[in-house]
Design an enzyme around this catalytic site. Structure first.
Site, PDB file in Angstrom:
ATOM      1  CE  LYS A   1       8.719   6.846  -0.400  1.00 15.51           C
ATOM      2  NZ  LYS A   1       8.113   7.878   0.349  1.00 15.51           N
TER       3      LYS A   1
ATOM      4  CD1 TRP B   1      -5.194  -0.023  -5.128  1.00 14.49           C
ATOM      5  CD2 TRP B   1      -6.784   0.442  -3.623  1.00 14.49           C
ATOM      6  NE1 TRP B   1      -4.684  -0.295  -3.888  1.00 14.49           N
ATOM      7  CE2 TRP B   1      -5.629  -0.024  -2.942  1.00 14.49           C
ATOM      8  CE3 TRP B   1      -7.901   0.787  -2.867  1.00 14.49           C
ATOM      9  CZ2 TRP B   1      -5.556  -0.148  -1.563  1.00 14.49           C
ATOM     10  CZ3 TRP B   1      -7.837   0.659  -1.487  1.00 14.49           C
ATOM     11  CH2 TRP B   1      -6.674   0.204  -0.851  1.00 14.49           C
TER      12      TRP B   1
ATOM     13  CG  ASN C   1     -12.688   7.124  -6.561  1.00 19.59           C
ATOM     14  OD1 ASN C   1     -12.231   6.243  -5.835  1.00 19.59           O
ATOM     15  ND2 ASN C   1     -12.282   8.371  -6.512  1.00 19.59           N
ATOM     16  N   GLY C   2     -14.858   5.130  -4.712  1.00 25.45           N
ATOM     17  CA  GLY C   2     -15.299   5.347  -3.334  1.00 25.45           C
ATOM     18  C   GLY C   2     -15.823   4.051  -2.760  1.00 25.45           C
TER      19      GLY C   2
ATOM     20  NE  ARG D   1      -8.316   8.839  -8.565  1.00 21.62           N
ATOM     21  CZ  ARG D   1      -8.369   9.724  -7.587  1.00 21.62           C
ATOM     22  NH1 ARG D   1      -7.504  10.706  -7.547  1.00 21.62           N
ATOM     23  NH2 ARG D   1      -9.283   9.646  -6.658  1.00 21.62           N
TER      24      ARG D   1
ATOM     25  CD  GLU E   1       9.268   9.152   3.479  1.00 24.92           C
ATOM     26  OE1 GLU E   1       8.339   8.746   4.184  1.00 24.92           O
ATOM     27  OE2 GLU E   1       9.164   9.289   2.240  1.00 24.92           O
TER      28      GLU E   1
ATOM     29  CB  CYS F   1     -11.265   3.648  -8.731  1.00 25.31           C
ATOM     30  SG  CYS F   1     -11.618   2.274  -7.631  1.00 25.31           S
TER      31      CYS F   1
ATOM     32  CE  LYS G   1       1.722  10.675  -5.755  1.00 24.74           C
ATOM     33  NZ  LYS G   1       2.925  10.552  -4.909  1.00 24.74           N
TER      34      LYS G   1
ATOM     35  CG  HIS H   1      13.932  -0.068  25.169  1.00 23.26           C
ATOM     36  ND1 HIS H   1      14.190  -0.222  26.516  1.00 23.26           N
ATOM     37  CD2 HIS H   1      14.481   1.127  24.835  1.00 23.26           C
ATOM     38  CE1 HIS H   1      14.837   0.836  26.977  1.00 23.26           C
ATOM     39  NE2 HIS H   1      15.034   1.665  25.963  1.00 23.26           N
TER      40      HIS H   1
ATOM     41  CD  GLU I   1       5.377   3.938  -0.921  1.00 24.31           C
ATOM     42  OE1 GLU I   1       6.377   4.598  -0.567  1.00 24.31           O
ATOM     43  OE2 GLU I   1       4.276   4.447  -1.121  1.00 24.31           O
TER      44      GLU I   1
HETATM   45  O1  M6R Z   1      -1.565  12.415  -0.681  1.00 22.08           O
HETATM   46  P1  M6R Z   1      -1.156  12.183   0.730  1.00 22.08           P
HETATM   47  O2  M6R Z   1       0.101  12.913   1.088  1.00 22.08           O
HETATM   48  O3  M6R Z   1      -2.228  12.472   1.714  1.00 22.08           O
HETATM   49  O4  M6R Z   1      -0.826  10.638   0.828  1.00 22.08           O
HETATM   50  C1  M6R Z   1      -0.547  10.047   2.061  1.00 22.08           C
HETATM   51  C2  M6R Z   1       0.018   8.665   1.871  1.00 22.08           C
HETATM   52  O5  M6R Z   1      -0.897   7.826   1.247  1.00 22.08           O
HETATM   53  C3  M6R Z   1       1.298   8.704   1.041  1.00 22.08           C
HETATM   54  O6  M6R Z   1       2.252   9.566   1.583  1.00 22.08           O
HETATM   55  C4  M6R Z   1       1.909   7.303   0.918  1.00 22.08           C
HETATM   56  O7  M6R Z   1       2.369   6.877   2.170  1.00 22.08           O
HETATM   57  C5  M6R Z   1       3.017   7.336  -0.127  1.00 22.08           C
HETATM   58  N1  M6R Z   1       2.775   6.323  -1.095  1.00 22.08           N
HETATM   59  C6  M6R Z   1       4.365   7.147   0.446  1.00 22.08           C
HETATM   60  O8  M6R Z   1       5.367   7.152  -0.522  1.00 22.08           O
END
Ligand code: M6R
Length: 613
Positions: free
Chosen positions: A490, A77, A103-104, A27, A486, A2, A608, A509, A493
């Site tokens: 993307k 969050w 936060n936590g 966050r 990746e 958060c 994020k 496989h 997500e």
């Molecule tokens: O801040 P970080 O690079 O440690 O974050 C890791 C992941 O949470 C982050 O890369 C996440 O997968 C992204 N939203 C991907 O776009």
């Protein structure tokens, strides 16, 4: 995970909290709330409106009474308790005077709640955090001041936290504390701030200080003092900030994701800046590991999550190929619960954009505990990961706001590849000529990325054709494989469509059973040496009715025979191609998400920075 913010002594306290919450939405944005305090009264507003929670809160706050100069705010969050207004922070104690934000995760919240209930406390939320308000209430009733109440309460709670507490009986004070979750203090004449990060205080605070683990801070309008868990005074570390508010604004782009995609040439160029000395040697001023220590490395372990994990996969190929070192890639959230082997000469590299991802922090801490040398590759200066590590290599991508990571990813690859070259240089596994050639190729990557960005109109046209598709497979071989992973991440997500990344050779496989008309296969076909193999794999999926989108080199004509759509990128050195080949895949995800009406910067259920396990 958060975002938290607080202010004491400001005539524009409410505006400060609301503006800060807007900047902290990356966050988490399930719900948001504020609490303002003045002598004898606490005023609270909360809203749970998904991605528009802060905007809805702003509306509610139009009804806020005048005369409040201090308060705290939170954007959530959800972890414990549904994303509803009743679970939104701040949480109050039974008297309604003490308000807390957190936060936590309070790991022992269930036991504490039981105990507090038997002592007559009334809970109004399903969160883990609310126990803190009631524990502080008990200390306050016993006569302790707010600082002492918080200090004693920290002895009762387990887990991760950045906490801030206000009490209408001490209205010019905020007490805050931190363990694992980030917390920064900002000061300006007559006003003191706290927040999860610096941008939340930009434009208002002038000087910034880091609160370290198990430090408790007391904010008053004139400034801030700190103690440790024993009550001994400690000095906060000043924070050097080299980003400004302008960086965090859109500059004419529709959203942060498109802005950050466009910034990638710059991100890589910056990351590589000043890394080569005139004598040809590679230098990292900030790295803080001696050449001798790097020469003694016998094994490398890369730990990361999400997109950073994909950068780690790419680094493995480069370090193995160039430095001839054995490399393992570990999912950070798995690493620290195993019984990992850390032998003499193990270098553990934690890779993280934010440097605050709890899984990666825990993994590197575990590695360090077992005797590894830990290097952080991190985008945020002075983040927790960087501070914990023995050494740090900063990616200089600049502030990344969009939840979907783009520019930080290519910057991570650039940083890790130049590190691979440095290791090769020290170990003598490449000739000076080879190193120079690879370095030259690396320095040319920003221009290649800029060329690849010109695929945007072609990608948009392809996305329009594919808008009805619901299932995607991304495939590639060698370095095309992590690029496929990746690309799939993307897409899922930000579009919420089903997408999987596979090593192309692995498709037969099992997953080939899922290929049928309507499925889209996105293939990375830029590696000359593996081109024939990829063509065979594409023939296999074509034969089963899939539509094929290929990311191919500009001069590749053979691909037209199997692909329905071809996205052409310039040829790059095979080891560096992932930074170029990912561009059309980022753009594809972006265009599809826009076409589907998604919020590209703030996808549902995500945040994020992931500061919970
Ligand atoms: O801040 P970080 O690079 O440690 O974050 C890791 C992941 O949470 C982050 O890369 C996440 O997968 C992204 N939203 C991907 O776009």
């Amino acid at each position: 995970m958060c975002g938290i913010i607080g202010v004491v002594g400001s005539t524009e306290a409410l505006a400060t909290l609301l503006d800060g919450l807007e900047r902290l939405e990356y966050r988490g944005y399930d719900s948001a709330g504020v609490a303002l305090v003045r002598p004898g009264s606490t005023w609270r507003a909360r809203s749970a409106a998904g991605t528009t929670s802060v905007a809805a809160l702003r509306e509610q706050c139009l009804a806020a009474p005048e005369g409040y100069f201090s308060g705290i705010g939170h954007t959530r969050w959800a972890t414990h308790g549904a994303p509803e207004a009743v679970n939104a922070h701040p949480h109050l104690d039974c008297s309604g005077k003490v308000a807390i934000i957190h936060n936590g995760i309070i790991e022992n919240h269930a036991v504490l709640r039981e105990q507090l209930l038997t002592r007559g406390h009334v809970f109004t939320s399903a969160t883990d955090s609310e126990v803190v308000a009631h524990l502080i209430e008990e200390q306050r009733r016993g006569g302790a001041d707010l600082l002492e109440s918080v200090r004693r309460t920290l002895g009762d709670i387990r887990g991760a936290f950045a906490l801030a507490v206000v009490d209408a009986s001490e209205p010019d004070v905020i007490v805050a504390a931190r363990r694992i979750s980030p917390l920064v203090v900002g000061t300006a004449p007559g006003v003191t701030y706290l927040a999860s990060d610096v941008p939340a205080m930009w434009g208002r605070a002038e000087n910034f200080y880091v609160v370290d683990d198990d430090e408790i801070v007391r904010l008053v309008p004139a400034g801030c003092s700190a103690i440790d868990l024993d009550g001994t005074p400690v000095r906060l570390r000043a924070l050097q900030v080299d980003w400004d508010l302008e960086t965090a604004q859109l500059d004419g782009f529709d959203d942060f994701m498109s802005k950050e995609i466009a910034e990638q040439p710059h991100a890589v160029r910056n990351t590589l800046l000043d890394r080569r000395r005139e004598d040809g040697s590679i230098t990292f001023d900030e790295i803080r590991i001696s050449d001798d220590e790097l020469r003694r490395v016998r094994r490398v372990v890369l730990v990361a999550c999400g997109t950073s994990l994909h950068a780690a996969h790419i680094a493995k190929y480069a370090i193995e190929r160039w430095a001839r070192l054995s490399v393992e890639v570990e999912i950070a959230s798995e690493y620290h619960y195993r019984d990992p082997l850390v032998e003499v000469g193990t270098l553990v590299i934690g890779i993280s954009q934010s440097g605050e991802t709890i899984d990666t922090i825990q993994a590197t801490r575990e590695a360090k505990r077992r005797g590894a040398t830990v290097l952080a590759v991190c985008n945020v200066v002075d983040a927790s990961l960087a501070r914990d590590a023995d050494a740090v290599l900063y990616t200089r991508a600049g502030l990344e706001v969009s939840v979907a990571s783009t520019k930080a990813y290519v910057a991570q690859i650039a940083a890790l590849e130049i590190l691979a070259l440095r290791l090769a240089q020290l170990r003598g596994t490449l000739t000076p000529f080879d190193i120079d050639e690879h370095l030259g190729a690396l320095l040319a990557v920003p221009d290649l990325i800029a060329t690849a960005l010109r695929t945007a109109p072609a990608v948009r046209a392809v996305a329009t054709e594919l808008l009805g598709a619901r299932d995607y497979f991304f495939i590639g071989r060698h370095l095309g494989f992590p690029t496929a992973l990746e690309g799939a991440l993307k897409l899922k997500e930000i579009t919420y469509l089903h997408a999987e990344g596979y090593a192309a050779g692995e498709l037969k496989h099992g997953p080939l059973a899922l290929i049928e008309p309507g499925v889209v296969v996105v293939a990375v076909v830029t590696d000359e040496l593996l081109h024939d193999k990829m063509m065979s794999n594409l023939a296999e999926v074509k034969a089963r009715g899939a539509s094929v989108v290929a990311v191919a080199r500009e001069d590749d004509r053979r691909i037209d025979a199997v692909a329905d759509f071809v996205l052409r990128v310039p040829s790059a050195h095979p080891m560096l191609a992932p930074m170029v080949d990912i561009i059309p895949l980022q753009l594809l995800a972006y265009e599809l998400a826009r076409g589907l009406g998604r919020n590209v910067d703030r996808p549902r259920n995500l945040a994020k920075t992931v500061t919970v396990e």
